[in-house]
Design a protein around this motif. Structure first.
Motif, PDB file in Angstrom:
ATOM      1  N   ASN A  69       0.816  -1.222   0.000  1.00 46.12           N
ATOM      2  CA  ASN A  69       0.000   0.000   0.000  1.00 46.12           C
ATOM      3  C   ASN A  69       0.847   1.268   0.000  1.00 46.12           C
ATOM      4  OD1 ASN A  69      -2.307  -1.621   0.162  1.00 46.12           O
ATOM      5  ND2 ASN A  69      -2.290  -1.580   2.393  1.00 46.12           N
ATOM      6  N   GLY A  70       2.166   1.113  -0.058  1.00 46.28           N
ATOM      7  CA  GLY A  70       3.062   2.257  -0.047  1.00 46.28           C
ATOM      8  C   GLY A  70       3.312   2.842   1.323  1.00 46.28           C
ATOM      9  N   GLU A  71       2.853   2.148   2.369  1.00 47.34           N
ATOM     10  CA  GLU A  71       3.041   2.613   3.739  1.00 47.34           C
ATOM     11  C   GLU A  71       4.303   1.995   4.319  1.00 47.34           C
ATOM     12  OE1 GLU A  71      -0.569   1.059   5.306  1.00 47.34           O
ATOM     13  OE2 GLU A  71      -1.750   2.807   4.753  1.00 47.34           O
ATOM     14  N   ASN A  72       4.976   2.758   5.167  1.00 51.31           N
ATOM     15  CA  ASN A  72       6.171   2.256   5.833  1.00 51.31           C
ATOM     16  C   ASN A  72       5.769   1.373   7.012  1.00 51.31           C
ATOM     17  OD1 ASN A  72       7.856   3.639   4.111  1.00 51.31           O
ATOM     18  ND2 ASN A  72       8.116   5.371   5.477  1.00 51.31           N
ATOM     19  N   GLU A  73       6.479   0.259   7.147  1.00 49.55           N
ATOM     20  CA  GLU A  73       6.266  -0.618   8.296  1.00 49.55           C
ATOM     21  C   GLU A  73       7.585  -1.271   8.683  1.00 49.55           C
ATOM     22  OE1 GLU A  73       4.794  -4.798   6.321  1.00 49.55           O
ATOM     23  OE2 GLU A  73       3.241  -3.325   6.780  1.00 49.55           O
ATOM     24  N   GLU A  74       7.686  -1.596   9.961  1.00 48.21           N
ATOM     25  CA  GLU A  74       8.903  -2.256  10.443  1.00 48.21           C
ATOM     26  C   GLU A  74       8.792  -3.752  10.144  1.00 48.21           C
ATOM     27  OE1 GLU A  74      11.786  -1.669  14.157  1.00 48.21           O
ATOM     28  OE2 GLU A  74       9.787  -2.345  14.704  1.00 48.21           O
ATOM     29  N   LYS A  75       9.885  -4.291   9.625  1.00 50.31           N
ATOM     30  CA  LYS A  75       9.883  -5.695   9.230  1.00 50.31           C
ATOM     31  C   LYS A  75      11.238  -6.314   9.568  1.00 50.31           C
ATOM     32  CE  LYS A  75       8.814  -8.594   5.288  1.00 50.31           C
ATOM     33  NZ  LYS A  75       8.376  -8.639   3.894  1.00 50.31           N
TER      34      LYS A  75
END
Length: 141
Positions: A69-75
């Motif tokens: 979705n183009g959102e930043n997330e920690e992975k």
């Protein structure tokens, strides 16, 4: 982040692997760097001297990535399990890039050393069993 066999977790700046001659053997080493404000000397000393806690070290590196979705997330980017880094080499507070940093350096035991320890434990257990058996037999006479 590093997680030790005893469940203790520490946020890290970096973890470096290498090789070093230590106790007359070329050994694998881990240097774990931790921001000084994230832990204390006493807390690290307790870990540093606990070979059972150091027998399994889980290293997890996370980062920010974009999802679909183009959102930043920690992975989780990388994760590894390091075994038998139970030989303490160095515990020091250093200034790295202008910041106070704890450096915990550990060396890895060889498979032969681990086998020898297990063998010594087995011999000790056998001796204790023989002593107990001798006491039981001696008591029946």
């Amino acid at each position: 982040m590093v997680k030790f066999a005893n469940g203790k977790q520490l946020e890290t700046i970096a973890v470096y692997g290498g090789k070093q001659t230590f106790q007359n053997a070329n050994r694998g080493t881990l240097e774990i760097q931790i921001a000084a404000e994230n832990t204390t000397f006493d807390e690290l000393k307790e870990l540093y001297t606990d070979s059972a806690a150091l027998s399994e070290i889980e290293i997890t590196e996370t980062g920010i990535v974009q999802n679909e979705n183009g959102e930043n997330e920690e992975k989780v980017i990388t994760q590894s399990l390091q075994l038998n880094f139970t030989l303490p080499v160095e515990l020091a507070l250093r200034e790295i890039d202008g910041a106070q940093t704890w450096c915990v350096k550990l060396a890895q035991k060889s498979e032969i050393e681990i086998a020898q320890e297990r063998q010594a434990e087995a011999i000790n257990d056998t001796q204790l069993g023989l002593i107990e058996l001798a006491a039981m037999i001696g008591g029946e006479g």
